[in-house]
Design a protein around this motif. Structure first.
Motif, PDB file in Angstrom:
ATOM      1  N   SER A   1       1.108   4.581  -6.731  1.00  0.00           N
ATOM      2  CA  SER A   1       1.243   3.527  -5.987  1.00  0.00           C
ATOM      3  C   SER A   1       3.464   3.881  -5.725  1.00  0.00           C
ATOM      4  CB  SER A   1       0.803   1.869  -6.995  1.00  0.00           C
ATOM      5  OG  SER A   1       2.071   2.021  -7.704  1.00  0.00           O
ATOM      6  N   SER A   2       3.572   4.625  -6.318  1.00  0.00           N
ATOM      7  CA  SER A   2       5.190   4.159  -6.122  1.00  0.00           C
ATOM      8  C   SER A   2       5.525   4.751  -4.092  1.00  0.00           C
ATOM      9  CB  SER A   2       6.074   5.144  -6.791  1.00  0.00           C
ATOM     10  OG  SER A   2       5.696   5.788  -6.708  1.00  0.00           O
ATOM     11  N   GLY A   3       4.316   5.150  -3.968  1.00  0.00           N
ATOM     12  CA  GLY A   3       4.593   5.163  -1.862  1.00  0.00           C
ATOM     13  C   GLY A   3       3.731   4.566  -1.494  1.00  0.00           C
ATOM     14  N   PHE A   4       3.626   3.662  -1.595  1.00  0.00           N
ATOM     15  CA  PHE A   4       3.195   2.391  -0.442  1.00  0.00           C
ATOM     16  C   PHE A   4       4.122   1.169  -0.988  1.00  0.00           C
ATOM     17  CE2 PHE A   4      -1.190   4.146  -0.978  1.00  0.00           C
ATOM     18  CZ  PHE A   4      -1.591   4.332  -2.006  1.00  0.00           C
ATOM     19  N   ASN A   5       5.171   1.617   0.633  1.00  0.00           N
ATOM     20  CA  ASN A   5       5.386   0.407   0.633  1.00  0.00           C
ATOM     21  C   ASN A   5       5.206  -0.651   0.162  1.00  0.00           C
ATOM     22  OD1 ASN A   5       5.464   2.974   2.534  1.00  0.00           O
ATOM     23  ND2 ASN A   5       7.836   2.165   2.673  1.00  0.00           N
ATOM     24  N   ARG A   6       3.927  -1.534   0.695  1.00  0.00           N
ATOM     25  CA  ARG A   6       3.674  -2.908   0.420  1.00  0.00           C
ATOM     26  C   ARG A   6       1.861  -2.791  -0.066  1.00  0.00           C
ATOM     27  NH1 ARG A   6       0.458  -5.718   4.963  1.00  0.00           N
ATOM     28  NH2 ARG A   6       1.007  -7.595   3.965  1.00  0.00           N
TER      29      ARG A   6
ATOM     30  N   ASN B   1       3.977   0.248 -11.104  1.00  0.00           N
ATOM     31  CA  ASN B   1       3.522   1.697 -10.131  1.00  0.00           C
ATOM     32  C   ASN B   1       3.415   2.645 -11.497  1.00  0.00           C
ATOM     33  OD1 ASN B   1       3.799   0.683  -7.864  1.00  0.00           O
ATOM     34  ND2 ASN B   1       6.461   0.713  -7.933  1.00  0.00           N
ATOM     35  N   ALA B   2       3.853   2.824 -12.934  1.00  0.00           N
ATOM     36  CA  ALA B   2       3.541   3.634 -13.944  1.00  0.00           C
ATOM     37  C   ALA B   2       1.791   3.402 -14.132  1.00  0.00           C
ATOM     38  CB  ALA B   2       3.959   2.897 -14.988  1.00  0.00           C
ATOM     39  N   GLU B   3       1.251   2.437 -13.878  1.00  0.00           N
ATOM     40  CA  GLU B   3      -0.264   2.439 -13.970  1.00  0.00           C
ATOM     41  C   GLU B   3      -0.906   2.182 -12.160  1.00  0.00           C
ATOM     42  OE1 GLU B   3      -2.350   2.994 -16.692  1.00  0.00           O
ATOM     43  OE2 GLU B   3       0.083   2.839 -17.959  1.00  0.00           O
ATOM     44  N   ASN B   4      -0.336   2.246 -11.344  1.00  0.00           N
ATOM     45  CA  ASN B   4      -0.621   2.529 -10.055  1.00  0.00           C
ATOM     46  C   ASN B   4      -1.562   1.494 -10.107  1.00  0.00           C
ATOM     47  OD1 ASN B   4       0.233   5.068  -9.953  1.00  0.00           O
ATOM     48  ND2 ASN B   4      -1.124   6.142 -10.083  1.00  0.00           N
ATOM     49  N   THR B   5      -1.420   0.043 -10.504  1.00  0.00           N
ATOM     50  CA  THR B   5      -2.119  -0.811 -10.089  1.00  0.00           C
ATOM     51  C   THR B   5      -1.554  -1.589  -9.933  1.00  0.00           C
ATOM     52  OG1 THR B   5      -3.263  -0.197 -11.723  1.00  0.00           O
ATOM     53  CG2 THR B   5      -3.493  -2.612 -11.291  1.00  0.00           C
ATOM     54  N   VAL B   6      -2.190  -2.997  -8.775  1.00  0.00           N
ATOM     55  CA  VAL B   6      -1.337  -4.244  -8.146  1.00  0.00           C
ATOM     56  C   VAL B   6      -2.616  -5.133  -9.158  1.00  0.00           C
ATOM     57  CG1 VAL B   6      -2.553  -3.992  -5.757  1.00  0.00           C
ATOM     58  CG2 VAL B   6      -0.501  -5.188  -5.999  1.00  0.00           C
ATOM     59  N   TYR B   7      -2.257  -5.964  -9.230  1.00  0.00           N
ATOM     60  CA  TYR B   7      -2.514  -7.139  -9.886  1.00  0.00           C
ATOM     61  C   TYR B   7      -3.010  -8.616  -9.296  1.00  0.00           C
ATOM     62  CZ  TYR B   7      -2.028  -4.185 -13.838  1.00  0.00           C
ATOM     63  OH  TYR B   7      -1.920  -2.979 -14.471  1.00  0.00           O
TER      64      TYR B   7
ATOM     65  N   TYR C   1      -4.907  -3.860  -0.888  1.00  0.00           N
ATOM     66  CA  TYR C   1      -4.648  -3.606   0.574  1.00  0.00           C
ATOM     67  C   TYR C   1      -3.079  -2.837   0.339  1.00  0.00           C
ATOM     68  CZ  TYR C   1      -1.603  -3.072   4.869  1.00  0.00           C
ATOM     69  OH  TYR C   1      -1.023  -2.143   6.289  1.00  0.00           O
ATOM     70  N   ALA C   2      -3.220  -0.621   0.852  1.00  0.00           N
ATOM     71  CA  ALA C   2      -2.040  -0.375   0.960  1.00  0.00           C
ATOM     72  C   ALA C   2      -1.323   0.357   1.858  1.00  0.00           C
ATOM     73  CB  ALA C   2      -1.858   0.163  -0.453  1.00  0.00           C
ATOM     74  N   PHE C   3      -0.106   0.384   2.198  1.00  0.00           N
ATOM     75  CA  PHE C   3       0.036   0.640   3.836  1.00  0.00           C
ATOM     76  C   PHE C   3       1.513   1.803   2.870  1.00  0.00           C
ATOM     77  CE2 PHE C   3       1.522   1.338   7.499  1.00  0.00           C
ATOM     78  CZ  PHE C   3       2.976   1.333   7.169  1.00  0.00           C
ATOM     79  N   ASP C   4       1.173   2.880   3.612  1.00  0.00           N
ATOM     80  CA  ASP C   4       2.121   4.279   2.824  1.00  0.00           C
ATOM     81  C   ASP C   4       3.384   4.657   4.166  1.00  0.00           C
ATOM     82  OD1 ASP C   4      -0.045   6.562   2.824  1.00  0.00           O
ATOM     83  OD2 ASP C   4       0.389   5.430   4.338  1.00  0.00           O
ATOM     84  N   SER C   5       3.446   3.723   5.228  1.00  0.00           N
ATOM     85  CA  SER C   5       4.446   4.113   6.796  1.00  0.00           C
ATOM     86  C   SER C   5       3.750   4.839   7.267  1.00  0.00           C
ATOM     87  CB  SER C   5       5.859   4.621   5.630  1.00  0.00           C
ATOM     88  OG  SER C   5       6.091   4.586   4.793  1.00  0.00           O
ATOM     89  N   LEU C   6       2.436   4.808   6.693  1.00  0.00           N
ATOM     90  CA  LEU C   6       2.004   6.211   8.087  1.00  0.00           C
ATOM     91  C   LEU C   6      -0.402   5.071   7.708  1.00  0.00           C
ATOM     92  CD1 LEU C   6       2.304  10.034   7.028  1.00  0.00           C
ATOM     93  CD2 LEU C   6       3.560   8.623   8.554  1.00  0.00           C
ATOM     94  N   LYS C   7      -0.005   5.375   7.105  1.00  0.00           N
ATOM     95  CA  LYS C   7      -1.845   4.630   7.056  1.00  0.00           C
ATOM     96  C   LYS C   7      -1.735   3.168   6.186  1.00  0.00           C
ATOM     97  CE  LYS C   7      -4.804   7.580   6.302  1.00  0.00           C
ATOM     98  NZ  LYS C   7      -6.057   8.701   6.634  1.00  0.00           N
TER      99      LYS C   7
END
Length: 115
Positions: A28-33, A73-79, A96-102
């Protein structure tokens, strides 16, 4: 193919609390938002809260001081911690997640608040 899987929804009485989780299939560290949206029956999908990779957060006015978004981000989780829920907040909650591309969306988890 990135997958977002929500969990933690369910039935709760008015005034109660729930904690939603969203696990990503990649770091999840790759997700800007990352964010939580909700859609009630017959209504448009609306932003509940979001969080940047740097930890900055924004909230819908209706949930400020009651909801809290966080990410691990260590658990790739948002709460999403939701407190003092009202029946009007019955909806499907989407991750929802956004990685600058998609944009990526989860399948949603139902939250039902009984009066």
């Amino acid at each position: 193919q990135v997958q977002l899987v929500e969990s933690g929804g369910g039935l709760v009485q008015a005034g109660g609390s729930l904690r939603l989780s969203c696990s990503a299939s990649r770091s999840s560290s790759g997700f800007n938002r990352m964010a939580w949206y909700r859609q009630a029956p017959g209504k448009q999908r609306e932003l509940v809260a979001d969080i940047t990779n740097g930890g900055s957060t924004t909230y819908a006015d209706s949930v400020k001081c009651r909801f809290a978004i966080s990410r691990d981000n260590a658990e790739n989780t948002v709460y999403l911690q939701m407190n003092i829920l009202t029946p009007e907040e019955t909806a499907v909650y989407y991750c929802y997640a956004f990685d600058s591309l998609k944009d990526y969306w989860g399948q949603g988890t139902q939250v039902t608040v009984s009066s």
